[in-house]
Scaffold this motif. Structure first.
Motif, PDB file in Angstrom:
ATOM      1  N   LEU A 203       0.865  -1.182   0.000  1.00 16.90           N
ATOM      2  CA  LEU A 203       0.000   0.000   0.000  1.00 16.90           C
ATOM      3  C   LEU A 203       0.898   1.226   0.000  1.00 16.90           C
ATOM      4  CD1 LEU A 203      -2.731   1.433   0.243  1.00 16.90           C
ATOM      5  CD2 LEU A 203      -2.616   1.067   2.726  1.00 16.90           C
ATOM      6  N   SER A 204       0.860   1.982  -1.095  1.00 18.44           N
ATOM      7  CA  SER A 204       1.685   3.174  -1.242  1.00 18.44           C
ATOM      8  C   SER A 204       0.791   4.402  -1.179  1.00 18.44           C
ATOM      9  CB  SER A 204       2.437   3.143  -2.579  1.00 18.44           C
ATOM     10  OG  SER A 204       3.183   4.332  -2.768  1.00 18.44           O
ATOM     11  N   ILE A 205       1.068   5.290  -0.221  1.00 20.76           N
ATOM     12  CA  ILE A 205       0.259   6.488  -0.024  1.00 20.76           C
ATOM     13  C   ILE A 205       1.155   7.719  -0.008  1.00 20.76           C
ATOM     14  CG2 ILE A 205      -1.237   7.753   1.580  1.00 20.76           C
ATOM     15  CD1 ILE A 205      -2.270   5.109   2.624  1.00 20.76           C
ATOM     16  N   THR A 206       0.738   8.756  -0.725  1.00 19.11           N
ATOM     17  CA  THR A 206       1.279  10.092  -0.500  1.00 19.11           C
ATOM     18  C   THR A 206       0.102  10.969  -0.099  1.00 19.11           C
ATOM     19  OG1 THR A 206       1.019  10.911  -2.773  1.00 19.11           O
ATOM     20  CG2 THR A 206       3.066   9.750  -2.241  1.00 19.11           C
ATOM     21  N   HIS A 207       0.351  11.917   0.805  1.00 14.58           N
ATOM     22  CA  HIS A 207      -0.745  12.708   1.342  1.00 14.58           C
ATOM     23  C   HIS A 207      -0.246  14.094   1.742  1.00 14.58           C
ATOM     24  CE1 HIS A 207      -4.245  13.945   3.573  1.00 14.58           C
ATOM     25  NE2 HIS A 207      -4.836  12.764   3.449  1.00 14.58           N
ATOM     26  N   ALA A 208      -0.942  15.124   1.263  1.00 13.02           N
ATOM     27  CA  ALA A 208      -0.592  16.505   1.613  1.00 13.02           C
ATOM     28  C   ALA A 208      -0.707  16.721   3.117  1.00 13.02           C
ATOM     29  CB  ALA A 208      -1.510  17.476   0.878  1.00 13.02           C
ATOM     30  N   THR A 209       0.143  17.613   3.627  1.00 12.26           N
ATOM     31  CA  THR A 209       0.183  17.873   5.064  1.00 12.26           C
ATOM     32  C   THR A 209       0.499  19.334   5.339  1.00 12.26           C
ATOM     33  OG1 THR A 209       1.213  17.206   7.161  1.00 12.26           O
ATOM     34  CG2 THR A 209       2.628  17.271   5.215  1.00 12.26           C
ATOM     35  N   ASN A 210       0.032  19.814   6.481  1.00 11.81           N
ATOM     36  CA  ASN A 210       0.430  21.141   6.954  1.00 11.81           C
ATOM     37  C   ASN A 210       1.748  21.094   7.714  1.00 11.81           C
ATOM     38  OD1 ASN A 210      -1.830  22.556   6.001  1.00 11.81           O
ATOM     39  ND2 ASN A 210      -3.040  22.006   7.790  1.00 11.81           N
ATOM     40  N   ASP A 211       2.169  19.893   8.105  1.00 14.87           N
ATOM     41  CA  ASP A 211       3.326  19.752   8.991  1.00 14.87           C
ATOM     42  C   ASP A 211       4.630  20.238   8.372  1.00 14.87           C
ATOM     43  OD1 ASP A 211       1.454  18.577  10.581  1.00 14.87           O
ATOM     44  OD2 ASP A 211       2.355  16.574  10.612  1.00 14.87           O
ATOM     45  N   LEU A 212       4.690  20.311   7.047  1.00 11.89           N
ATOM     46  CA  LEU A 212       5.943  20.658   6.377  1.00 11.89           C
ATOM     47  C   LEU A 212       5.957  22.067   5.801  1.00 11.89           C
ATOM     48  CD1 LEU A 212       6.444  17.302   4.409  1.00 11.89           C
ATOM     49  CD2 LEU A 212       7.491  17.958   6.586  1.00 11.89           C
TER      50      LEU A 212
END
Length: 293
Positions: A203-212
């Protein structure tokens, strides 16, 4: 039935909105434009400029995510995967005459002998996938569907008969989940998917984040711009993204900024903020591995 065009529309498929489709910026077209593609309209280009003015790292983030998808597909080849479920496939990239392939290459160009199923909620994207991504090689399939209807997708005649669930399946979920605002809907869909997949699956996921983000309000500005267009955009924290993998062990280097997942690639030199997202790949353990954890 498998090759019947009428079966393109699956559970949760968006209705055809006619000319309205071209009057508002579209997430798939905007992402495609930002990452170097040409399938866009003036409304998308104007909106992409507004996004760039709010946060100029979005172009590098889009390119990094694009490269990550290709690099991950090549990793799957090395690990022997021959079945791929591409959830939220997006637009295919342009044909390169010098390279005699799409640039970056399509999944079926990276995995020419694999069974591949592409899924996207957008009817135009699904139609383009059918005409460009599909072909004789690898017996590909395309379904227009909403991944919140995960159980129905996995049981659909365009999906279920194509996979041998006695062998591992690789699932790509790259920059798809931020476009689903409901946390519980995302968690439920992922739980169904993880249960359905056989042991050894990836299972390969990329996900936008506010952390960066470089500034505290960078992603907030992007979210507000999408809100003005009545499009939900939901960056999530590192902890929330990690939870999407359940108890599956992560491959090295774990859950990291997308550019840093492939340490030998030139993108890995980019600052964390330029990824704008976290990435990870997890492998489903077998029953004995679960009992020992």
């Amino acid at each position: 039935m498998l090759n019947d065009e009428r079966s393109w529309k699956g559970p949760g498929a968006l209705a055809d909105t006619g000319n309205e489709t071209f009057r508002r910026p579209n997430p798939a077209r905007v992402h495609h434009l930002l990452s170097g593609g040409r399938d866009s309209f003036q409304v998308d280009r104007d909106f992409a400029q507004a996004l760039f003015d709010a946060d100029n790292t979005i172009v590098s983030a889009a390119h990094i995510n694009r490269d990550h998808s290709t690099l991950t597909a090549r990793l799957l080849v090395k690990r022997g995967f021959e079945q791929v479920l591409d959830l939220g496939c997006g637009y295919a990239y342009d044909w390169s005459k010098p390279l005699q392939r799409h640039d970056p290459p399509l999944l079926r160009e990276v995995l020419p002998d694999a069974t591949i199923v592409h899924v996207d909620i957008d009817g135009i994207v699904a139609g383009c996938a059918q005409s460009i991504m599909a072909g004789a090689s690898g017996n590909p399939s395309v379904l227009q569907a909403d991944i919140r209807c995960m159980a129905e997708i996995l049981a659909h005649p365009q999906v279920a008969p194509r996979f041998d669930r006695d062998r591992p399946i690789a699932v790509l979920l790259h920059e798809v989940l931020p476009w689903i605002e409901d946390d519980q809907a995302v968690a439920s869909a992922l739980a169904v998917l993880r249960q359905w997949l056989p042991s050894g699956s990836a299972l390969s996921i990329t996900h936008a984040t506010n952390d960066l983000s470089l500034t505290p309000d960078a992603q907030t500005k992007l979210t507000s711009l999408w809100d003005e267009e009545a499009v939900a955009f939901r960056p999530r924290t590192r902890a929330a993204i990690a939870a999407l993998f359940g108890d599956w062990p992560l491959m090295d280097p774990g859950l990291v900024p997308t550019a840093h997942w492939h340490p030998d690639h030139p993108d890995a030199r980019a600052p964390e903020a330029h990824s704008g997202a976290f990435a990870a790949v997890a492998i489903k353990p077998g029953p004995s591995e679960r009992s020992c954890s």
